[in-house]
Motif scaffolding. Structure first.
Motif, mmCIF file in Angstrom:
data_model
loop_
_atom_site.group_PDB
_atom_site.id
_atom_site.type_symbol
_atom_site.label_atom_id
_atom_site.label_comp_id
_atom_site.label_asym_id
_atom_site.label_seq_id
_atom_site.Cartn_x
_atom_site.Cartn_y
_atom_site.Cartn_z
ATOM 1 N N ARG A 205 36.697 -54.979 -32.993
ATOM 2 C CA ARG A 205 36.251 -53.835 -32.186
ATOM 3 C C ARG A 205 35.788 -54.279 -30.804
ATOM 4 O O ARG A 205 36.110 -53.649 -29.803
ATOM 5 C CB ARG A 205 35.119 -53.094 -32.900
ATOM 6 C CG ARG A 205 35.635 -52.275 -34.061
ATOM 7 C CD ARG A 205 34.514 -51.468 -34.706
ATOM 8 N NE ARG A 205 35.033 -50.757 -35.856
ATOM 9 C CZ ARG A 205 34.339 -50.500 -36.959
ATOM 10 N NH1 ARG A 205 33.083 -50.879 -37.055
ATOM 11 N NH2 ARG A 205 34.908 -49.848 -37.968
ATOM 12 N N PRO A 210 36.956 -49.854 -26.700
ATOM 13 C CA PRO A 210 36.965 -48.503 -27.266
ATOM 14 C C PRO A 210 38.276 -47.739 -27.099
ATOM 15 O O PRO A 210 38.470 -46.698 -27.723
ATOM 16 C CB PRO A 210 35.841 -47.793 -26.500
ATOM 17 C CG PRO A 210 35.744 -48.530 -25.209
ATOM 18 C CD PRO A 210 36.159 -49.939 -25.468
ATOM 19 N N THR A 211 39.197 -48.222 -26.245
ATOM 20 C CA THR A 211 40.394 -47.411 -25.997
ATOM 21 C C THR A 211 41.729 -48.116 -26.207
ATOM 22 O O THR A 211 42.728 -47.460 -26.486
ATOM 23 C CB THR A 211 40.393 -46.885 -24.533
ATOM 24 O OG1 THR A 211 40.283 -48.016 -23.672
ATOM 25 C CG2 THR A 211 39.252 -45.920 -24.283
ATOM 26 N N ALA A 212 41.769 -49.440 -26.090
ATOM 27 C CA ALA A 212 43.064 -50.142 -26.123
ATOM 28 C C ALA A 212 43.776 -49.950 -27.464
ATOM 29 O O ALA A 212 43.148 -49.652 -28.472
ATOM 30 C CB ALA A 212 42.861 -51.621 -25.834
ATOM 31 N N GLU A 213 45.084 -50.129 -27.440
ATOM 32 C CA GLU A 213 45.899 -49.933 -28.642
ATOM 33 C C GLU A 213 46.545 -51.259 -29.052
ATOM 34 O O GLU A 213 46.785 -52.133 -28.217
ATOM 35 C CB GLU A 213 46.997 -48.905 -28.357
ATOM 36 C CG GLU A 213 46.511 -47.624 -27.689
ATOM 37 C CD GLU A 213 46.273 -46.483 -28.673
ATOM 38 O OE1 GLU A 213 46.861 -46.514 -29.765
ATOM 39 O OE2 GLU A 213 45.498 -45.564 -28.331
ATOM 40 N N ILE A 235 40.012 -50.183 -36.170
ATOM 41 C CA ILE A 235 40.294 -49.269 -35.049
ATOM 42 C C ILE A 235 41.138 -48.057 -35.445
ATOM 43 O O ILE A 235 41.623 -47.332 -34.574
ATOM 44 C CB ILE A 235 40.954 -50.016 -33.862
ATOM 45 C CG1 ILE A 235 42.296 -50.642 -34.283
ATOM 46 C CG2 ILE A 235 40.028 -51.073 -33.278
ATOM 47 C CD1 ILE A 235 43.140 -51.115 -33.103
ATOM 48 N N ARG A 238 44.545 -46.381 -33.745
ATOM 49 C CA ARG A 238 44.896 -47.106 -32.531
ATOM 50 C C ARG A 238 45.686 -48.359 -32.877
ATOM 51 O O ARG A 238 46.177 -49.069 -32.018
ATOM 52 C CB ARG A 238 43.635 -47.456 -31.720
ATOM 53 C CG ARG A 238 43.082 -46.227 -30.987
ATOM 54 C CD ARG A 238 42.059 -46.636 -29.960
ATOM 55 N NE ARG A 238 40.820 -47.070 -30.582
ATOM 56 C CZ ARG A 238 40.143 -48.163 -30.224
ATOM 57 N NH1 ARG A 238 40.580 -48.930 -29.264
ATOM 58 N NH2 ARG A 238 39.015 -48.479 -30.833
ATOM 59 N N PRO A 312 50.793 -43.957 -27.065
ATOM 60 C CA PRO A 312 49.538 -43.407 -27.567
ATOM 61 C C PRO A 312 49.203 -42.083 -26.879
ATOM 62 O O PRO A 312 49.524 -41.907 -25.704
ATOM 63 C CB PRO A 312 48.522 -44.475 -27.214
ATOM 64 C CG PRO A 312 49.315 -45.726 -27.076
ATOM 65 C CD PRO A 312 50.654 -45.331 -26.579
ATOM 66 N N LYS A 313 48.564 -41.183 -27.624
ATOM 67 C CA LYS A 313 48.279 -39.823 -27.137
ATOM 68 C C LYS A 313 47.539 -39.817 -25.801
ATOM 69 O O LYS A 313 47.855 -39.067 -24.897
ATOM 70 C CB LYS A 313 47.430 -39.072 -28.163
ATOM 71 C CG LYS A 313 48.110 -38.811 -29.479
ATOM 72 C CD LYS A 313 47.128 -38.134 -30.430
ATOM 73 C CE LYS A 313 47.198 -38.631 -31.854
ATOM 74 N NZ LYS A 313 46.726 -39.947 -32.182
ATOM 75 N N ASP A 314 46.549 -40.689 -25.700
ATOM 76 C CA ASP A 314 45.679 -40.634 -24.528
ATOM 77 C C ASP A 314 46.237 -41.394 -23.315
ATOM 78 O O ASP A 314 45.528 -41.693 -22.373
ATOM 79 C CB ASP A 314 44.308 -41.209 -24.887
ATOM 80 C CG ASP A 314 44.451 -42.515 -25.645
ATOM 81 O OD1 ASP A 314 45.576 -43.061 -25.674
ATOM 82 O OD2 ASP A 314 43.459 -42.992 -26.213
ATOM 83 N N GLN A 316 47.076 -44.389 -23.052
ATOM 84 C CA GLN A 316 46.722 -45.812 -23.008
ATOM 85 C C GLN A 316 47.963 -46.667 -23.209
ATOM 86 O O GLN A 316 48.903 -46.251 -23.871
ATOM 87 C CB GLN A 316 45.735 -46.123 -24.136
ATOM 88 C CG GLN A 316 44.328 -45.674 -23.875
ATOM 89 C CD GLN A 316 43.650 -46.501 -22.816
ATOM 90 O OE1 GLN A 316 43.837 -47.706 -22.749
ATOM 91 N NE2 GLN A 316 42.872 -45.849 -21.979
ATOM 92 N N GLN A 319 48.144 -52.953 -25.699
ATOM 93 C CA GLN A 319 47.727 -54.198 -25.045
ATOM 94 C C GLN A 319 47.774 -55.426 -25.942
ATOM 95 O O GLN A 319 47.790 -56.546 -25.463
ATOM 96 C CB GLN A 319 46.302 -54.038 -24.500
ATOM 97 C CG GLN A 319 46.245 -53.066 -23.348
ATOM 98 C CD GLN A 319 44.826 -52.873 -22.860
ATOM 99 O OE1 GLN A 319 43.949 -53.678 -23.127
ATOM 100 N NE2 GLN A 319 44.601 -51.787 -22.138
#
Ligand code: XMP
Length: 513
Positions: A205, A210-213, A235, A238, A312-314, A316, A319
């Motif tokens: 984590r 908080p956002t990477a995939e 995660i 993600r 990814p939806k957001d 992102q 990575q």
């Protein structure tokens, strides 16, 4: 943490292994590790054995800063000779090599290193030996052939032993390593798999943020499934798992993996059916190494292309690339060879990292295979999957001898399915290390009903092994083989004859290609 400095002995990794059996965490690094670049302070240091001679010009030597740490040091075999070399150069070639068991005589039972250890058998493997006491040291143990079998510094907690406590032939070896780590280094005995899960999830984590995939390939095998489950725990969605159906997987494999991973384990999985693409590329190819290359390259190609489609939806970017690298692979890649380190790229997905500009994430890199299995069980993965036999990357393509076509693959995988089903029914699956069916590119005459048949031959293989470097064929009951042969010939069109492979490795290999 105990730091193990590896001088290249074939036993080095066993040192870490033994300490873990006492819930002590140890990390192994090349003997050339600069202490100033370590980034953490070990509770103690073990210098391993090695194939070199300390007095040779190109011999590897330890960074002398290890002595400035003030922590206990244990030199094993070459590690002890290194201590002697640094403290007076008392090392020379012995008249004869000493290899095998020897009797240890402990001179000082009050020494914390030898607590609970009496005279016992120890395992020797050395050509060089000490020809005198290094400056500032005294003898605490001898053996029949080594007057300096165990030494300790007069004032500092620096120890040397000529034998290998990490191999099981040294009957009290495990106790000695524990004594070193616990009595002398005061290392904590809190390394458990439950703690590992918790720590690793936190680490993932923090690393991923908080956002990477993250993306990763799964095969249906234990390593990639366990790694994927761990990522999912950390995660959630993600993490994107991809199963590439290369057309040479086991019977119904893609559907089975999907059911297990998605329905059973909640893993965010995409199955890519690329079987036509693989089989087209394999057309006309009979050379085993060419098959491997084509499958490896096509895999990278397909994986990269499909990864592009996973948006990814957001918005992102992906990575990280997940890889199920295990500790033995890590050890192999850091091992000290000659005066410089050799870094080996793992497996056939190495190319992905550079092409896709991804960072690597390897949650299993500290674990041995049986630890991965234990971890899998704790994560709720079924016994059946956790103890699955290994399956080679090129799959059934190297079990269809000669050209790989759809119909040939179909015959091989049906025969394989029946064979494995019967092995499971007989309760033998967990006793066998690997079993599979091969389809031979020869025809043989048979008779079915009143008809003459002229069809292909299936060879069955089953082996027992601990390391896959050497292997023995499995001694099935005759009645078992009779039953399997009968089922295969009756149920699989295109097969007229079944044989059982009774060759060990060496001289044969496990796979037929
Ligand atoms: P051999 O045939 O070399 O097999 O005695 C030893 C082990 O390695 C597996 N194997 C492979 N695994 N890609 C893999 O991922 C390959 O090209 C490959 N060739 C062999 C084999 O199944 C056995 O477990």
């Amino acid at each position: 943490t105990i730091l193990v400095l590896d001088f290249g002995s074939q036993y080095s990794h066993l040192i870490t292994r033994r300490l873990r059996e006492f819930n002590i965490y140890a990390e192994m690094l090349p003997c050339t590790q600069k202490i100033s670049e370590l980034g953490w302070t070990p509770k103690g240091i073990i210098m391993s054995g090695g194939p070199y001679s300390v007095y040779a010009e190109d011999a590897p030597h330890v960074d002398h800063d290890v002595f400035k740490l003030g922590v206990p040091i244990l030199g094993i075999c070459y590690g002890m000779q290194e201590l002697a070399w640094i403290n007076g150069k008392q090392v020379h070639r012995g008249e004869k090599r000493e290899y095998g068991p020897s009797k240890l005589h402990v001179l000082d039972n009050t020494n914390p290193l030898f607590e609970g250890i009496d005279n016992s058998t120890v395992w020797m493997s050395h050509g060089d030996k000490l020809n005198g006491l290094p400056t500032g040291f005294k003898v605490i143990a001898i053996s029949d052939n080594s007057p300096f079998c165990g030494i300790v510094h007069e004032s500092d907690p620096i120890y040397g032993i000529q034998f290998h406590p990490e191999v099981t032939h040294s009957t009290m070896g495990k106790v000695l390593l524990k004594n070193f780590a616990v009595n002398l280094c005061h290392a904590a005995q809190n390394w458990t798999m439950e703690n590992f899960i918790e720590k690793e999830i936190t680490r993932i984590r923090e690393l991923v943020g908080p956002t990477a995939e993250v993306i990763g390939a799964v095969s249906g095998g234990v390593d990639s499934t366990v790694a994927s489950k761990l990522m999912t725990e950390a995660i959630g969605d993600r993490f994107h798992a991809i199963l590439v159906d290369n057309g040479v997987l086991r019977l119904n494999e893609a559907a089975t993996v999907k059911k297990t991973l998605v329905d059973g384990l909640g893993i965010n999985l995409t199955v890519i059916d690329a079987s036509e693409e693989f089989l087209t590329k394999l057309k006309g190819v009979t050379d085993p190494e060419k098959k491997r290359k084509i499958i490896g390259n096509t895999f990278i190609h397909v994986f990269e292309r499909e990864a592009e489609n996973i948006k990814p939806k957001d918005g992102q970017e992906i990575q990280y690339l997940l890889q199920g690298t295990l500790y033995p692979d890590v050890i192999e890649s850091i091992s000290f060879k000659g005066p410089s380190q050799t870094i080996k790229t793992h497996h056939n997905v190495g190319g992905l990292l550079e092409d896709m500009k991804l960072k690597l994430i390897e949650p299993l890199r500290e674990l041995f295979k049986d630890e991965v299995r234990h971890l899998g069980e704790l994560l709720g993965i079924s016994h059946e999957l956790v103890w699955r036999h290994p399956f080679p990357g090129p799959g059934i393509a190297i079990r269809v001898l000669g050209e790989v076509t759809k119909s040939q693959v179909e015959i091989a995988r049906k025969a394989d399915y029946i064979y494995i089903e019967e092995i499971r029914k007989a309760g033998l699956y967990d006793k066998i290390s690997q079993a599979f069916a091969c389809l031979l590119p020869v025809k043989s005459v048979g008779v079915m009903g009143d008809q003459r048949t002229y069809e292909q031959v299936i060879a069955l293989r089953a082996i027992e092994t601990t390391d896959f470097m050497t292997a023995d064929w499995y001694p099935f009951e005759h009645s078992f083989l009779k039953n399997v042969a009968s089922r295969i010939v009756n149920e699989v069109d295109g097969v007229a004859r079944v044989t059982y492979d009774i060759t060990s490795k060496p001289p044969a290999t496990v796979e037929w290609e």
